[in-house]
Design an enzyme around this catalytic site. Structure first.
Site, PDB file in Angstrom:
ATOM      1  N   MET A   9       0.792  -1.229  -0.278  1.00  0.00           N
ATOM      2  CA  MET A   9       0.013  -0.012  -0.223  1.00  0.00           C
ATOM      3  C   MET A   9       0.988   1.117   0.031  1.00  0.00           C
ATOM      4  O   MET A   9       1.945   1.105   0.827  1.00  0.00           O
ATOM      5  CB  MET A   9      -0.561   0.170   1.457  1.00  0.00           C
ATOM      6  CG  MET A   9      -2.126  -0.557   1.526  1.00  0.00           C
ATOM      7  SD  MET A   9      -2.670  -0.315   3.191  1.00  0.00           S
ATOM      8  CE  MET A   9      -3.990   0.780   2.907  1.00  0.00           C
ATOM      9  N   ILE A  11       0.889   4.000   1.452  1.00  0.00           N
ATOM     10  CA  ILE A  11       0.982   4.826   2.800  1.00  0.00           C
ATOM     11  C   ILE A  11       2.207   4.168   3.384  1.00  0.00           C
ATOM     12  O   ILE A  11       2.587   4.970   4.323  1.00  0.00           O
ATOM     13  CB  ILE A  11      -0.269   4.850   3.464  1.00  0.00           C
ATOM     14  CG1 ILE A  11      -0.959   3.503   3.592  1.00  0.00           C
ATOM     15  CG2 ILE A  11      -1.182   5.796   2.920  1.00  0.00           C
ATOM     16  CD1 ILE A  11      -1.821   3.573   4.812  1.00  0.00           C
ATOM     17  N   SER A  12       2.473   2.889   3.044  1.00  0.00           N
ATOM     18  CA  SER A  12       3.493   2.393   4.093  1.00  0.00           C
ATOM     19  C   SER A  12       5.019   2.462   3.594  1.00  0.00           C
ATOM     20  O   SER A  12       5.384   2.455   2.564  1.00  0.00           O
ATOM     21  CB  SER A  12       3.061   0.591   3.893  1.00  0.00           C
ATOM     22  OG  SER A  12       4.402   0.138   4.140  1.00  0.00           O
ATOM     23  N   PRO A  13       5.581   3.145   4.507  1.00  0.00           N
ATOM     24  CA  PRO A  13       7.080   3.509   4.419  1.00  0.00           C
ATOM     25  C   PRO A  13       7.982   2.458   4.035  1.00  0.00           C
ATOM     26  O   PRO A  13       8.585   2.746   2.731  1.00  0.00           O
ATOM     27  CB  PRO A  13       7.476   4.131   5.807  1.00  0.00           C
ATOM     28  CG  PRO A  13       6.323   4.683   6.422  1.00  0.00           C
ATOM     29  CD  PRO A  13       5.111   3.452   6.088  1.00  0.00           C
ATOM     30  N   ARG A  16       7.155   1.948   0.335  1.00  0.00           N
ATOM     31  CA  ARG A  16       7.646   3.119  -0.476  1.00  0.00           C
ATOM     32  C   ARG A  16       9.336   3.063  -0.697  1.00  0.00           C
ATOM     33  O   ARG A  16       9.847   3.406  -1.812  1.00  0.00           O
ATOM     34  CB  ARG A  16       7.327   4.303  -0.033  1.00  0.00           C
ATOM     35  CG  ARG A  16       5.878   4.634  -0.169  1.00  0.00           C
ATOM     36  CD  ARG A  16       5.608   6.036   0.274  1.00  0.00           C
ATOM     37  NE  ARG A  16       4.907   6.072   1.459  1.00  0.00           N
ATOM     38  CZ  ARG A  16       5.456   6.487   2.799  1.00  0.00           C
ATOM     39  NH1 ARG A  16       6.725   7.186   2.813  1.00  0.00           N
ATOM     40  NH2 ARG A  16       4.777   6.565   3.882  1.00  0.00           N
TER      41      ARG A  16
END
Ligand SMILES: N[C@@H](CCC(=O)N[C@@H](CS)C(=O)NCC(=O)O)C(=O)O
Length: 219
Positions: A9, A11-13, A16
């Site tokens: 997802m 939003i997950s660091p 990313r």
């Protein structure tokens, strides 16, 4: 269909951090959304691939790797044309590993220890020691950077991707004070100049901060 699949997802660091690495290496990949809030990661199909039920998870033609730090190193070792992002030299690699383990065990845990209780158990009151852990994390990064442009010196490495994915999300809890942490602030700005930064990390980090900011009370 691409042989590399990244489950996650944006939003997950740690997801990313993997996206930054994939884009830096110019690799084609398929992104499969795993909605943590809907419990996708606890479904049998996902648990068969990653019994630890975390994202990111990489499926490289059947080779399953999880933990973002393991993933980014695997990707560079397997696909990079040079070893710049994850040096093969023993000493240089030990230094990059140190920053990677710092992200895994200190910086990201400062974030997770606030975020997970909120998302899963609606814990909105945050004890001071938890926000102090975020400030400590910024402080360590400030020290590591010293006069250098990147966390391991003159060269961009996967440690920058992992630490930056987390550091750019931490303002959800504690503002990054540019006067107190000028080197961290300048380093994040430097990374923002990478042509793939915004898509791979910036947009998700903004979404993460917007989602959490103002939801919590700091004691
Ligand atoms: N050290 C791991 C941390 C992964 C992690 O905790 N991911 C979170 C999302 S940011 C997650 O999957 N949480 C769901 C769970 O642990 O059940 C990594 O770097 O990949």
């Amino acid at each position: 269909m691409a042989s590399i699949v990244l489950y996650g997802m944006n939003i997950s660091p740690p997801v990313r951090a993997c996206q930054l690495t994939l884009r830096a290496l110019e690799l084609e990949y398929e992104f499969k959304e795993v909605d943590l809030l809907a419990g996708d990661h606890r479904q049998e199909e996902f648990l068969k691939k990653n019994p630890q039920h975390t994202i990111p998870l990489l499926d490289d033609d059947g080779v399953l790797v999880w933990d973002s730090h393991a993933i980014v190193c695997y990707l560079v070792d397997k696909y990079a044309k040079s070893d710049e992002l994850y040096p093969k030299d023993l000493v240089k690699r030990s230094q990059v590993n140190q920053r990677l383990y710092f992200d895994a065990s200190v910086l990201f845990m400062a974030l997770r220890n606030i975020c997970a209780p909120y998302l899963y158990n609606n814990v909105t009151e945050i004890p001071k020691e938890k926000s102090d852990n975020v400030r400590d994390g910024y402080g360590h990064l400030e020290t590591f950077l010293g006069e250098n442009p990147y966390v391991n010196g003159d060269t961009l490495t996967v440690a920058d991707f992992c630490c930056a994915a987390t550091a750019s999300s931490l303002p959800a809890f504690v503002e990054l004070d540019a006067e107190k942490y000028p080197r961290v602030t300048a380093w994040l700005k430097r990374l923002q100049e990478l042509p793939y930064y915004e898509e791979a990390n910036g947009a998700g980090a903004t979404k993460y901060v917007d989602m959490l900011k103002g939801q919590l009370t700091f004691l």
